[in-house]
Design a protein around this motif. Structure first.
Motif, PDB file in Angstrom:
ATOM      1  N   ALA A 106     -33.420   8.528 -44.129  1.00  0.00           N
ATOM      2  CA  ALA A 106     -33.041   9.389 -43.005  1.00  0.00           C
ATOM      3  C   ALA A 106     -31.816   8.827 -42.286  1.00  0.00           C
ATOM      4  O   ALA A 106     -30.915   9.580 -41.882  1.00  0.00           O
ATOM      5  CB  ALA A 106     -34.209   9.538 -42.040  1.00  0.00           C
ATOM      6  N   PHE A 107     -31.762   7.504 -42.137  1.00  0.00           N
ATOM      7  CA  PHE A 107     -30.604   6.878 -41.489  1.00  0.00           C
ATOM      8  C   PHE A 107     -29.309   7.174 -42.252  1.00  0.00           C
ATOM      9  O   PHE A 107     -28.251   7.364 -41.644  1.00  0.00           O
ATOM     10  CB  PHE A 107     -30.803   5.367 -41.390  1.00  0.00           C
ATOM     11  CG  PHE A 107     -31.756   4.927 -40.303  1.00  0.00           C
ATOM     12  CD1 PHE A 107     -32.282   5.827 -39.394  1.00  0.00           C
ATOM     13  CD2 PHE A 107     -32.125   3.593 -40.196  1.00  0.00           C
ATOM     14  CE1 PHE A 107     -33.154   5.416 -38.395  1.00  0.00           C
ATOM     15  CE2 PHE A 107     -32.995   3.172 -39.193  1.00  0.00           C
ATOM     16  CZ  PHE A 107     -33.515   4.082 -38.297  1.00  0.00           C
ATOM     17  N   MET A 108     -29.355   7.188 -43.573  1.00  0.00           N
ATOM     18  CA  MET A 108     -28.150   7.461 -44.354  1.00  0.00           C
ATOM     19  C   MET A 108     -27.631   8.865 -44.066  1.00  0.00           C
ATOM     20  O   MET A 108     -26.421   9.081 -43.920  1.00  0.00           O
ATOM     21  CB  MET A 108     -28.434   7.294 -45.851  1.00  0.00           C
ATOM     22  CG  MET A 108     -28.704   5.861 -46.280  1.00  0.00           C
ATOM     23  SD  MET A 108     -27.290   4.737 -46.074  1.00  0.00           S
ATOM     24  CE  MET A 108     -27.783   3.864 -44.581  1.00  0.00           C
ATOM     25  N   GLY A 109     -28.544   9.824 -43.982  1.00  0.00           N
ATOM     26  CA  GLY A 109     -28.125  11.172 -43.625  1.00  0.00           C
ATOM     27  C   GLY A 109     -27.528  11.238 -42.238  1.00  0.00           C
ATOM     28  O   GLY A 109     -26.565  11.975 -41.981  1.00  0.00           O
ATOM     29  N   MET A 110     -28.084  10.448 -41.320  1.00  0.00           N
ATOM     30  CA  MET A 110     -27.555  10.399 -39.961  1.00  0.00           C
ATOM     31  C   MET A 110     -26.126   9.860 -39.944  1.00  0.00           C
ATOM     32  O   MET A 110     -25.258  10.370 -39.228  1.00  0.00           O
ATOM     33  CB  MET A 110     -28.448   9.526 -39.079  1.00  0.00           C
ATOM     34  CG  MET A 110     -29.817  10.102 -38.800  1.00  0.00           C
ATOM     35  SD  MET A 110     -30.755   8.981 -37.710  1.00  0.00           S
ATOM     36  CE  MET A 110     -32.406   9.680 -37.848  1.00  0.00           C
ATOM     37  N   LEU A 111     -25.871   8.811 -40.726  1.00  0.00           N
ATOM     38  CA  LEU A 111     -24.519   8.253 -40.773  1.00  0.00           C
ATOM     39  C   LEU A 111     -23.527   9.277 -41.320  1.00  0.00           C
ATOM     40  O   LEU A 111     -22.381   9.357 -40.859  1.00  0.00           O
ATOM     41  CB  LEU A 111     -24.488   6.990 -41.634  1.00  0.00           C
ATOM     42  CG  LEU A 111     -25.267   5.773 -41.122  1.00  0.00           C
ATOM     43  CD1 LEU A 111     -25.032   4.580 -42.048  1.00  0.00           C
ATOM     44  CD2 LEU A 111     -24.892   5.409 -39.692  1.00  0.00           C
ATOM     45  N   ALA A 112     -23.978  10.072 -42.295  1.00  0.00           N
ATOM     46  CA  ALA A 112     -23.096  11.080 -42.888  1.00  0.00           C
ATOM     47  C   ALA A 112     -22.665  12.108 -41.840  1.00  0.00           C
ATOM     48  O   ALA A 112     -21.478  12.417 -41.717  1.00  0.00           O
ATOM     49  CB  ALA A 112     -23.793  11.766 -44.058  1.00  0.00           C
ATOM     50  N   VAL A 113     -23.627  12.650 -41.071  1.00  0.00           N
ATOM     51  CA  VAL A 113     -23.255  13.668 -40.080  1.00  0.00           C
ATOM     52  C   VAL A 113     -22.474  13.047 -38.926  1.00  0.00           C
ATOM     53  O   VAL A 113     -21.621  13.711 -38.313  1.00  0.00           O
ATOM     54  CB  VAL A 113     -24.492  14.433 -39.551  1.00  0.00           C
ATOM     55  CG1 VAL A 113     -25.089  15.302 -40.659  1.00  0.00           C
ATOM     56  CG2 VAL A 113     -25.550  13.499 -38.965  1.00  0.00           C
ATOM     57  N   ASP A 114     -22.748  11.793 -38.616  1.00  0.00           N
ATOM     58  CA  ASP A 114     -21.984  11.114 -37.571  1.00  0.00           C
ATOM     59  C   ASP A 114     -20.518  11.034 -37.966  1.00  0.00           C
ATOM     60  O   ASP A 114     -19.620  11.338 -37.163  1.00  0.00           O
ATOM     61  CB  ASP A 114     -22.567   9.723 -37.325  1.00  0.00           C
ATOM     62  CG  ASP A 114     -21.976   9.036 -36.102  1.00  0.00           C
ATOM     63  OD1 ASP A 114     -21.443   9.742 -35.227  1.00  0.00           O
ATOM     64  OD2 ASP A 114     -22.057   7.794 -36.024  1.00  0.00           O
ATOM     65  N   SER A 115     -20.253  10.635 -39.203  1.00  0.00           N
ATOM     66  CA  SER A 115     -18.871  10.542 -39.679  1.00  0.00           C
ATOM     67  C   SER A 115     -18.212  11.910 -39.788  1.00  0.00           C
ATOM     68  O   SER A 115     -17.013  12.056 -39.517  1.00  0.00           O
ATOM     69  CB  SER A 115     -18.838   9.852 -41.050  1.00  0.00           C
ATOM     70  OG  SER A 115     -19.130   8.480 -40.953  1.00  0.00           O
ATOM     71  N   TYR A 170     -44.453  17.787 -44.409  1.00  0.00           N
ATOM     72  CA  TYR A 170     -43.045  17.427 -44.338  1.00  0.00           C
ATOM     73  C   TYR A 170     -42.876  15.932 -44.593  1.00  0.00           C
ATOM     74  O   TYR A 170     -43.773  15.136 -44.323  1.00  0.00           O
ATOM     75  CB  TYR A 170     -42.473  17.770 -42.960  1.00  0.00           C
ATOM     76  CG  TYR A 170     -42.597  19.233 -42.608  1.00  0.00           C
ATOM     77  CD1 TYR A 170     -41.710  20.168 -43.118  1.00  0.00           C
ATOM     78  CD2 TYR A 170     -43.618  19.681 -41.757  1.00  0.00           C
ATOM     79  CE1 TYR A 170     -41.815  21.515 -42.791  1.00  0.00           C
ATOM     80  CE2 TYR A 170     -43.743  21.030 -41.430  1.00  0.00           C
ATOM     81  CZ  TYR A 170     -42.837  21.940 -41.955  1.00  0.00           C
ATOM     82  OH  TYR A 170     -42.949  23.265 -41.635  1.00  0.00           O
ATOM     83  N   THR A 171     -41.732  15.579 -45.131  1.00  0.00           N
ATOM     84  CA  THR A 171     -41.449  14.170 -45.391  1.00  0.00           C
ATOM     85  C   THR A 171     -40.186  13.728 -44.666  1.00  0.00           C
ATOM     86  O   THR A 171     -39.170  14.455 -44.668  1.00  0.00           O
ATOM     87  CB  THR A 171     -41.311  13.894 -46.903  1.00  0.00           C
ATOM     88  OG1 THR A 171     -40.924  12.530 -47.106  1.00  0.00           O
ATOM     89  CG2 THR A 171     -40.273  14.792 -47.548  1.00  0.00           C
ATOM     90  N   ILE A 172     -40.240  12.565 -44.053  1.00  0.00           N
ATOM     91  CA  ILE A 172     -39.105  12.055 -43.282  1.00  0.00           C
ATOM     92  C   ILE A 172     -37.902  11.759 -44.184  1.00  0.00           C
ATOM     93  O   ILE A 172     -36.749  11.947 -43.780  1.00  0.00           O
ATOM     94  CB  ILE A 172     -39.519  10.795 -42.498  1.00  0.00           C
ATOM     95  CG1 ILE A 172     -40.436  11.185 -41.331  1.00  0.00           C
ATOM     96  CG2 ILE A 172     -38.303  10.038 -41.976  1.00  0.00           C
ATOM     97  CD1 ILE A 172     -39.771  12.055 -40.269  1.00  0.00           C
TER      98      ILE A 172
END
Length: 411
Positions: free
Chosen positions: A123-132, A52-54
């Motif tokens: 990974a952080f960019m994906g986190m910001l997307a779901v947060d918004s 798996y890749t982060i």
């Protein structure tokens, strides 16, 4: 649904939706939902090995948004998977918040893989997307936990009166990318795919001067190919220009030096196309022989870049990745659409859409799907459809604060 509709877009409407759906299905089928071995929410690096890749987290999380928006899953299920993924990430090995690059099938660091900044930051960019998107208290708390846990200052160093971020870390003498003594590996001193991270860091850093020094510190080398003058990345690899433009809407912002990174990307992608056609001409595809990037190849995984690449010898050799063309559609529409139609004349697709790459000169088609390039297909097909993922990230308060602190102005 579609922005700035043209005849080409109308013609490609169903095609783009299918590309987006294929990418969603890839992430749904090749992401672990096993809560017992700490792999929940992790996607395979590619489909032929249980690693798996982060970085794929940064695409899997937005795929849940796409699934909810298109009705492939309910919003409630998407939220549940988002929360479980973020919770599980707390179990993944890290160094000062810096995740390992690869994770094995048991949820542990894969062999002696490095701790990677770019994989963590994607990974952080994906986190910001779901947060918004979800505006859920538990999601927000988990996202901020990971961002606050990350020790940016640990990675900052000064050289020749300029500040840079380190690129990766490996404590093992015989570990991945270690040459000589273990520890920090290389630095982000060039225009790179990590362009977006300066915005994120500025959005959480109390020291605006330090944020500006880091942003101004990386090299801005101008290259000219034909009529295209642009800030150049040394390897001249397509995804480096594309990736930041998928996450942040740089089209609407100019920095204090009057640089618009969207315009720069358009010029770089056009130059990449023209250089590929003229300097590395493909005898079979001819005017459609372009789209060399980081991908599988008949010779193993390679990072390609046409003239004027300056740091490697992996010039295009007939290996092309459809993801590179899909990721160019928002910037070089007509050429990219026609190239994709030409690719479709050959058996380069499977159950999850386009395979990673192909080389007609070698009579070779990759049997693999790579998480990174499927993620690029997801982000950039969506960018052309409605731009939801990019909008969610760009409008996140951290990104908005970062743009402000780095003195970007809206245009």
């Amino acid at each position: 649904m579609y922005r700035n509709v043209s005849m080409i877009e109308v013609d490609m409407k169903d095609k783009l939706l299918q590309i987006e759906k294929d990418a969603y299905r890839f992430f749904n089928d090749f992401t672990s939902f096993n809560q017992l071995n700490h792999t929940y929410g992790l996607t395979l690096d590619h489909t032929e090995k249980d690693i798996y890749t982060i970085a794929a987290v940064g695409y899997f999380l937005p795929s849940l948004i796409i699934g909810a928006e298109r009705g492939y899953i309910s919003k409630e299920e998407a939220l549940e998977k988002t929360i479980n993924t973020l919770k599980n990430l707390q179990n993944i090995e890290h160094k000062n918040g810096l995740f390992v690059h690869f994770v094995d099938k048991n949820g542990h660091r894969y062999q002696k893989t490095e701790y990677s900044t770019i994989d963590t930051w994607i990974a952080f960019m994906g986190m910001l997307a779901v947060d918004s998107y979800f505006k859920n208290q538990e999601v927000s708390a988990l996202v901020m936990y990971f961002i606050n846990r990350f020790d940016f200052k640990w990675l900052i160093f000064e050289q020749d009166n300029k500040k840079y971020f380190r690129m990766s870390y490996n404590p093992d003498k015989d570990g991945s990318y270690v040459e000589g003594e273990p520890g920090f590996i290389y630095r982000w001193h060039m225009l790179s795919e990590a362009l977006f991270i300066y915005i994120l860091f500025a959005g959480i850093n109390d020291d605006n001067e330090e944020s500006l020094q880091l942003y101004e510190g990386f090299d801005r080398t101008i290259k000219t190919y034909k009529f295209n003058s642009f800030y150049h990345t040394p390897g001249n690899t397509l995804f480096v220009y594309q990736l930041p433009l998928g996450f942040i809407n740089f089209k609407n912002y100019t920095d204090q030096n009057d640089i618009n990174w969207y315009d720069n990307g358009v010029k770089a992608i056009r130059a990449n196309y023209e250089s590929s056609i003229e300097n590395h001409r493909d005898p079979i595809l001819k005017d459609y022989g372009w789209g060399a990037t980081a991908s599988d190849s008949p010779f193993g995984y390679r990072v390609y870049g046409p003239i004027p690449a300056t740091t490697h010898l992996n010039y295009p050799d007939g290996t092309y990745s459809p993801s590179a063309i899909i990721s160019s559609i928002p910037f070089l529409e007509e050429i990219s659409v026609n190239t994709l139609k030409e690719f479709d004349k050959y058996p380069v697709s499977g159950k999850y859409g386009y395979y990673d790459s192909f080389n007609l000169r070698e009579n070779w088609v990759s049997s693999r799907y790579y998480g990174f390039n499927k993620g690029m297909e997801l982000i950039f097909s969506n960018l052309k459809i409605d731009g939801l993922i990019q909008t969610l990230i760009t409008e996140h308060p951290i990104i908005q604060q970062g743009l402000k602190n780095l003195k970007f102005r809206r245009v």
